[in-house]
Design a protein around this motif. Structure first.
Motif, PDB file in Angstrom:
ATOM      1  N   HIS A   1      -3.174  -4.041  15.564  1.00 31.99           N
ATOM      2  CA  HIS A   1      -2.954  -5.460  15.290  1.00 31.99           C
ATOM      3  C   HIS A   1      -2.227  -5.525  14.272  1.00 31.99           C
ATOM      4  O   HIS A   1      -2.117  -4.843  13.089  1.00 31.99           O
ATOM      5  N   THR A   2      -0.709  -5.854  14.542  1.00 28.50           N
ATOM      6  CA  THR A   2       0.335  -5.434  13.347  1.00 28.50           C
ATOM      7  C   THR A   2       0.364  -6.890  12.419  1.00 28.50           C
ATOM      8  O   THR A   2      -0.605  -7.336  11.845  1.00 28.50           O
ATOM      9  N   ILE A   3       1.654  -7.263  12.205  1.00 29.84           N
ATOM     10  CA  ILE A   3       1.801  -8.227  11.221  1.00 29.84           C
ATOM     11  C   ILE A   3       2.432  -9.382  11.869  1.00 29.84           C
ATOM     12  O   ILE A   3       2.952  -9.254  13.066  1.00 29.84           O
ATOM     13  N   HIS A   4       2.713 -10.384  11.236  1.00 31.14           N
ATOM     14  CA  HIS A   4       2.970 -11.614  11.923  1.00 31.14           C
ATOM     15  C   HIS A   4       4.270 -11.846  12.574  1.00 31.14           C
ATOM     16  O   HIS A   4       5.390 -11.348  11.784  1.00 31.14           O
TER      17      HIS A   4
ATOM     18  N   ARG B   1       5.523  -9.340  14.446  1.00 34.25           N
ATOM     19  CA  ARG B   1       6.221  -8.083  14.739  1.00 34.25           C
ATOM     20  C   ARG B   1       5.439  -7.224  15.694  1.00 34.25           C
ATOM     21  O   ARG B   1       5.825  -5.774  15.751  1.00 34.25           O
TER      22      ARG B   1
ATOM     23  N   LEU C   1       2.302  -2.324   6.062  1.00 28.61           N
ATOM     24  CA  LEU C   1       1.273  -2.170   7.288  1.00 28.61           C
ATOM     25  C   LEU C   1       1.124  -0.824   7.662  1.00 28.61           C
ATOM     26  O   LEU C   1      -0.081  -0.244   7.677  1.00 28.61           O
TER      27      LEU C   1
ATOM     28  N   ALA D   1      -5.944  -0.263  15.203  1.00 35.66           N
ATOM     29  CA  ALA D   1      -5.223  -0.247  13.847  1.00 35.66           C
ATOM     30  C   ALA D   1      -4.891  -1.411  13.347  1.00 35.66           C
ATOM     31  O   ALA D   1      -4.370  -2.409  14.343  1.00 35.66           O
ATOM     32  N   THR D   2      -5.099  -1.891  12.342  1.00 41.63           N
ATOM     33  CA  THR D   2      -5.120  -3.399  11.892  1.00 41.63           C
ATOM     34  C   THR D   2      -4.699  -3.457  10.453  1.00 41.63           C
ATOM     35  O   THR D   2      -5.173  -2.596   9.591  1.00 41.63           O
TER      36      THR D   2
END
Lengths: 311, 634
Positions: free
Chosen positions: A77-80, A82, B311, B459-460
């Motif tokens: 679950h990455t970032i907005h 990406r 991240l 993974a978050t």
């Protein structure tokens, strides 16, 4: 011997395997279209013979980003915006992984649109699902890149002055080799399209209409829907770029008038994927790069052997 | 200023082949047994604009530019767009001659291409008069004509090298060898002819009155001429890095290019992508999938990497990023060196920073610290950043070939195999406890790789539970945050106690005055310290590399051991001094700053002058374009 024995494992797969045993309660609202994506994925994956641990699901931020919280595969679950660059690299690092990227319309067509265009252009062998509800849901109802012109929201109180983005046309022009639209209200079609997308060797883009019952009450529930492959009113060749382009344009035009067209729009079977292209020019190893790190007999080149050019 | 050294400056237009010519000449000097150091000065343009490369060569270690220089080979600018005096940039054709005169030492030599630079232009800059005043020896040579006669006009560089060799009484052997290595048969013959013709012409036509000759020396072992960018790229290769993603930006492009050219032969992967957000995100993705990966950029591009960097911190994905500084803010001066991104790199990205930052200052440090960066990143699952300036990246010096003779280290650190995963903790549903704070050691919870049996987890970038589920539970939050931060403390301990120090010390240990510096400024500082001690002062220095975790113990001990200190750095806001005060909570009254931010690196004499002005307690700034920022309370 592989260091990744979940990959290519031949066995019966129960679709319950994709449901986390200690399931977090989905935070999606009752009636949310996102449930439809989750359900069709859980049906499609066993049917194409994929086990949970050979699948990497990479998501962005938004309601859609929670997909891999409820789908029990390897998840990132990455970032907005990406998800795609993370997913692309994972595929290059280990081309044997089944890589699925997903995000919402804000995530993929707004903040991450640059990555969408380039991932499609490069034709990475992966599936990209865009949960398109024509609204920003998680931030509580702002106008999104696919909101219809005139759509009123808290951030565009007089109605949006912008023409919505055309996801299918954009995808085709950017270079995706498989483009489809389906809807959460049509789970059978969705499952079939997801299966095709996973099995397609190249960038497969699914614009997945997911109704938002909370923040987009004005919008249709995407019913009734028409499958362009099943309807006698539409006749075009999905392998013909020009015909596909015309069909996409019509589909995008009529959506805001209340006609929901879905189905396969473009399928290019013979175009090599990015991985194949990169291998052909000698820039991607034959053996998955990730395997090498677990191979005790692997030989590693040293800079010492490059020094002749400096002496 | 010593006469036992040659500082040769070749000046021309961007596109005149200054770089390759100087590279070969530097190698020839190195092969003749000298230590060399190169400095390149170039504008942010494709063609034209004044550019030069300086090569300092001596029969002793050279780690910096010298003060000024003593031999000018001015080719003139054949790409000059504005040959008129009244143009915005002035007459550019003659700039490679006129703009280099101020720094030429007394008794120095000038060779210029009279085939390109006209007599009127030379008269206009009063060269004759100035030469007389400074005892310069001027040799106008028709390099262009000579090159044209035996080959092509672009070969005038070769003619210039021939003239240089003759005037310095150098043997042509090494120069010829290098030309043979570098050139195809089609152009080699003409170039050799031009070289000899130029060499002979000078010897026949001139009686030498100048004293300068090329120094002679001998090396005990084979030497390699390479740059900081080479060293970083080679450190990455030897650390087992086989994935790089990037977007072009000066000066980071050097590292990106070197690895992109080498990786295909090593089974590695290089990706040039749409922007730097993608570049860093790709490195995260590749690392997540089990590959040692890196990315990097310079200031503006690195700014875009803030989010993927955060991240990587939150998901504990091992990652190495390099940040190649250039003069800022914003686009700043793209081809000029500065050390003004320290604070940016330490803190960019939201939340509490959880990263390691090394700032190498020499070629050897660049190599060592790159290897170390990978080792720490994969052992501790933490992003590690190498911050270095354009000067270190682009400048060449000789290093013992044997220095690189070591074992590769591709180990993935705290990563489990499938076998090990079977023994690891899972939750009731079979999800691997990837972020298990109860069983972590030194804060590190071992990781699995997608595709491994029994290793699946989420993974978050959200705060998360041991199996990776999004969690806002206060107890879990505190436990996870403390575990992640514990890694930094363990890294600090490891750097302090288990490894050889990354800090470099200069001068006598018992000196009374201390100079603190970082990055490539170390070279000039080290030379300044030698000079000051020779002059009877009592000065020592420390070059700091461990920026995060900060080299607390060592810097404290250093500052405690001196009466007063000066912090030398290439920026306008004294960033290292600020960091020291923040980390140590004191010494503000002990530290004066010497700052330079005009786009050129420090010369040793400027540091000597800064020291003298500061010591004399004079209420003035030095004459050089540097600034003294007084200590707190002064």
């Amino acid at each position: 011997m592989s260091a990744f024995n979940a990959i290519g494992e031949e066995r019966e797969i129960d679709r319950d395997e994709y449901t986390p045993g200690v399931e977090p309660q989905p935070t999606w609202c009752p009636g949310c279209g996102d449930f439809g994506v989750l359900k069709s994925l859980k049906q499609a994956l066993p049917e194409v013979g994929k086990t949970p641990e050979e699948v990497l699901t990479v998501t962005g931020i938004g309601c859609s980003g929670k997909l891999n919280s409820y789908l029990d595969t390897y998840g990132f679950h990455t970032i907005h915006g990406r998800s795609l660059p993370v997913a692309r690299a994972a595929k290059l690092a280990n081309p044997e992984l089944e890589v699925i990227a997903a995000g919402g319309d804000g995530d993929g067509y707004g903040i991450g649109c640059n990555h969408f265009i380039h991932s499609a252009r490069e034709n990475h062998d992966m599936t990209y699902i865009v949960f398109n509800n024509e609204i920003f849901g998680l931030t509580k109802g702002q106008t999104s890149p696919t909101s219809p012109k005139g759509h009123k929201s808290k951030t565009q109180p007089s109605g949006s002055a912008k023409t919505p983005l055309r996801p299918l046309s954009l995808s085709l022009n950017a270079g995706a080799s498989y483009v489809a639209r389906t809807a959460a209200v049509n789970p059978n079609q969705a499952k079939e399209i997801i299966k095709e997308a996973i099995e397609h060797d190249g960038f497969a883009h699914i614009d997945f209409l997911t109704q938002c019952p909370t923040w987009n009450k004005d919008a249709r529930q995407y019913v009734p829907y028409i499958d362009v492959q099943d309807s006698d009113d539409y006749d075009f060749d999905v392998s013909d770029r020009a015909e596909a382009a015309e069909m996409m344009r019509e589909t995008e035009d009529v959506l805001n008038e209340g006609t929901v067209l879905t189905g396969r729009y473009y399928v290019e079977e013979d175009r090599p994927s990015y991985g194949q292209e990169k291998k052909a020019v000698g820039e991607l190893p034959d053996q998955p790069l990730a395997e090498r790190y677990f191979d005790d007999d692997a030989e590693w080149e040293r800079s010492y052997d490059l020094l002749e050019r400096h002496t | 200023m010593s006469d036992d050294e040659l500082i040769w400056r070749i000046a021309g237009g961007s596109g005149d082949g200054i770089d390759s010519t100087s590279q070969n000449f530097a190698k020839a000097l190195m092969r003749s047994g000298l230590d060399v150091f190169t400095h390149r000065h170039y504008p942010s343009r494709i063609r034209g604009g004044h550019t030069y490369v300086e090569i300092r060569a001596a029969d002793r270690e050279v780690q910096s530019r010298g003060d000024g220089y003593n031999f000018l080979l001015s080719l003139g600018d054949s790409f000059a767009r504005n040959p008129q005096e009244e143009a915005y940039y002035g007459n550019e054709e003659i700039k490679p001659l006129s703009e280099n005169l101020d720094e030429l030492r007394e008794g120095g030599i000038i060779v210029y291409d009279e085939g390109l630079i006209s007599d009127e232009d030379v008269e206009a800059i009063n060269l004759e008069e100035r030469a007389e005043e400074n005892d310069w020896h001027v040799f106008p040579m028709d390099l262009r004509g000579l090159a044209k006669e035996h080959g092509r006009e672009v070969m005038r560089n070769t003619a210039g090298v021939g003239v240089t060799a003759a005037l310095l009484d150098m043997d042509l052997e090494h120069i010829e060898d290098l030309m043979e290595d570098a050139m195809g048969d089609d152009i080699l013959e003409s170039n050799l002819e031009i070289l000899h013709e130029a060499y002979d012409t000078v010897n026949e036509e001139y009686d030498f009155e100048h004293e300068l000759r090329a120094p002679t020396g001998e090396h005990d072992s084979e030497q390699a001429l390479l740059s900081g960018s080479n060293a970083i790229a080679y450190g990455a290769i030897d650390a087992g890095c086989r994935f790089i993603a990037g977007y072009p930006m000066t000066p980071w492009t050097d590292v990106f290019t070197i690895l992109s050219q080498n990786f295909p032969d090593m089974g590695g992967v290089s990706e040039q992508v749409e922007d730097e957000i993608a570049a860093a995100a790709l490195a995260v993705g590749a690392s997540h999938a089990g590959v040692k990966a890196m990315s990097g950029s310079s200031g503006g591009g690195f700014a875009l990497m803030s989010e993927p960097l955060g991240l990587a911190e939150m998901t504990e994905t091992p990652l190495v990023l390099v940040e190649s500084m250039r003069a800022g803010p914003s686009t700043g001066m793209p081809t000029k060196p500065e050390q003004a991104d320290l604070e940016f790199v330490l803190y960019t990205s939201q939340g509490d920073s959880q990263r390691v930052v090394f700032a190498p200052g020499t070629i050897e440090e660049a190599y060592e610290q790159t290897r170390l960066a990978f080792e720490i990143a994969w052992d501790y699952q933490i992003p590690t950043i190498l911050i270095y300036d354009q000067k270190l990246g682009g400048e060449n010096t000789n290093v013992d070939v044997d220095f690189f003779d070591r074992e590769p280290a591709p180990d993935l650190g705290s990563t489990l195999t499938e076998e090990e995963l079977r023994e690891a903790a899972h939750d009731n549903s079979g999800k691997f406890k990837r972020f298990d704070y109860e069983n972590a050691e030194d804060g590190v919870a071992p990781r699995s790789i997608p595709g491994q049996k029994g290793g699946r987890y989420l993974a978050t970038g959200n705060e998360h539970s041991p199996v990776g589920h999004i969690s806002e539970d206060p107890d879990n939050r505190v436990a996870q945050m403390e575990r992640r931060l514990e890694k930094l403390e363990k890294i600090r301990e490891e750097l302090d106690e288990e490894r050889e120090s990354n800090q470099t010390y200069y001068g006598p240990e018992d000196a009374e005055y201390g100079i603190v510096t970082w990055g490539s400024s170390q070279g000039a500082v080290s030379e300044a310290i030698d000079r000051l001690n020779e002059q009877g002062h009592s000065v020592k220095g420390i070059g700091v590399s461990d920026m995060m975790p900060f080299a607390e113990q060592e810097v404290r001990a250093f500052l405690e051991s001196v009466d007063e200190a000066m912090v030398v750095e290439m920026n306008a806001t004294a960033q290292l001094r600020g960091l020291i005060q923040k980390e140590l909570g004191q010494y503000g009254e002990k530290m004066t700053s010497l700052l330079k931010f005009n786009g050129n690196p420090f010369e040793p004499a400027e540091i000597v002058e800064g020291y003298e002005v500061n010591l004399a307690d004079e209420d003035r700034q030095p004459d050089a374009q540097v600034r003294i920022e007084p200590a707190a309370g002064d």
